[in-house]
Scaffold this motif. Structure first.
Motif, short mmCIF file in Angstrom:
data_model
loop_
_atom_site.label_atom_id
_atom_site.label_comp_id
_atom_site.label_asym_id
_atom_site.label_seq_id
_atom_site.Cartn_x
_atom_site.Cartn_y
_atom_site.Cartn_z
N ILE A 100 1.46 -18.32 -10.83
CA ILE A 100 2.03 -17.97 -12.13
C ILE A 100 1.57 -19.02 -13.16
O ILE A 100 1.78 -20.21 -12.97
N ILE A 101 0.91 -18.56 -14.22
CA ILE A 101 0.38 -19.50 -15.21
C ILE A 101 1.02 -19.33 -16.58
O ILE A 101 0.72 -20.11 -17.49
N LEU A 114 2.14 -14.02 -16.66
CA LEU A 114 0.72 -13.99 -16.29
C LEU A 114 0.55 -14.64 -14.93
O LEU A 114 1.10 -15.72 -14.67
N ILE A 115 -0.21 -13.99 -14.05
CA ILE A 115 -0.56 -14.55 -12.74
C ILE A 115 -2.08 -14.63 -12.65
O ILE A 115 -2.79 -13.65 -12.91
N LYS A 116 -2.57 -15.79 -12.27
CA LYS A 116 -4.02 -16.04 -12.14
C LYS A 116 -4.42 -15.87 -10.68
O LYS A 116 -3.81 -16.46 -9.78
N HIS A 130 8.28 -6.94 -19.73
CA HIS A 130 9.59 -6.29 -19.62
C HIS A 130 10.21 -6.61 -18.26
O HIS A 130 10.77 -5.74 -17.59
N VAL A 131 10.07 -7.88 -17.86
CA VAL A 131 10.59 -8.35 -16.57
C VAL A 131 11.32 -9.67 -16.77
O VAL A 131 11.20 -10.33 -17.81
N TRP A 132 12.10 -10.06 -15.77
CA TRP A 132 12.69 -11.40 -15.69
C TRP A 132 12.22 -12.06 -14.41
O TRP A 132 12.23 -11.42 -13.35
N GLY A 138 8.49 -19.89 -11.44
CA GLY A 138 8.19 -20.38 -12.77
C GLY A 138 6.72 -20.67 -12.88
O GLY A 138 5.94 -20.45 -11.94
N VAL A 139 6.30 -21.19 -14.03
CA VAL A 139 4.89 -21.56 -14.21
C VAL A 139 4.51 -22.61 -13.17
O VAL A 139 5.19 -23.61 -13.01
#
Length: 216
Positions: A100-101, A114-116, A130-132, A138-139
């Motif tokens: 997760i970035i 965003l996921i790299k 539109h998510v939690w 976390g990042v």
């Protein structure tokens, strides 16, 4: 006697002088081993069902009843970069192995992630809106393909998942196209590094393992 000697001499001569060469045997090349699949190249859908909502890849900014959310007189505006998927409140899974970035929260459109993903074809970034994020994520958190990392946010009748695929390493435009843009510049031109997400997932699904039934 002379004829007999001639016949014997001819036979010896035939033995000493070989005839024209016959066809040469052709060696077939050794079979090449099948390429080893890289697990990092496989993706999956983030939800167990995949039914389109109102906006798709390249859509203008409208809600389901046709109401315009954003328009520019010049026409130079970023279009919708992902696909919106119908869903209720449920878990959201990572489309592939990665980290997760990015995590943003908008008061109207809830959270965006965003996921790299490093792949043999280069870096891919998946975008979820539109998510939690779920507790513990976390990042900087690594995720695996199929791991539940977020929950769909409750947006009432407009509850849905926005999912996009960006080909390339992170830069600010990797966030583009999920929310109605404030700028009318339209640059860089759509779709930039975004690709049609459903087609991308379909072409990167892990092949099914064939099941061999026992004979009766």
């Amino acid at each position: 006697m002379v004829l007999r000697n001639f016949v014997v001499l001819g036979a010896v001569w035939a033995i000493l002088i070989p005839g024209p060469p016959g066809p040469q045997a052709v060696e077939e090349p050794a079979p090449q081993p099948a390429p080893v699949a890289n697990p990092a190249d496989f993706f999956q859908y983030p939800l167990p069902t995949w039914e389109p909502h109102c906006l798709g890849f390249g859509s203008e900014w409208r809600i389901c009843n046709g109401t315009v959310l954003r328009a520019c007189a010049s026409g130079a505006i970023w279009l919708h970069t992902g696909t919106d998927i119908q869903t209720g409140i449920q878990l959201v899974m990572a489309a592939a192995d990665g980290v997760i970035i990015g995590y943003l929260v908008d008061p109207t459109f809830r959270g965006g992630v965003l996921i790299k993903h490093p792949t043999s074809e280069g870096v891919v970034i998946t975008q979820y809106w539109h998510v939690w994020l779920r507790p513990g994520f976390g990042v900087g958190t690594p995720v695996t393909r199929g791991q539940a990392f977020a929950d769909i946010a409750n947006m009432g009748e407009r509850t849905h998942l926005h999912f996009a695929v960006y080909r390339g390493d992170y830069e600010p435009h990797a966030w583009n196209g999920a929310l109605p843009p404030t700028s009318c510049s339209g640059f860089p031109a759509f779709p930039f590094n975004f690709v049609e997400p459903t087609a991308f997932i379909k072409s990167h699904l892990e092949p099914a393992v064939p099941v061999h039934k026992r004979g009766k």
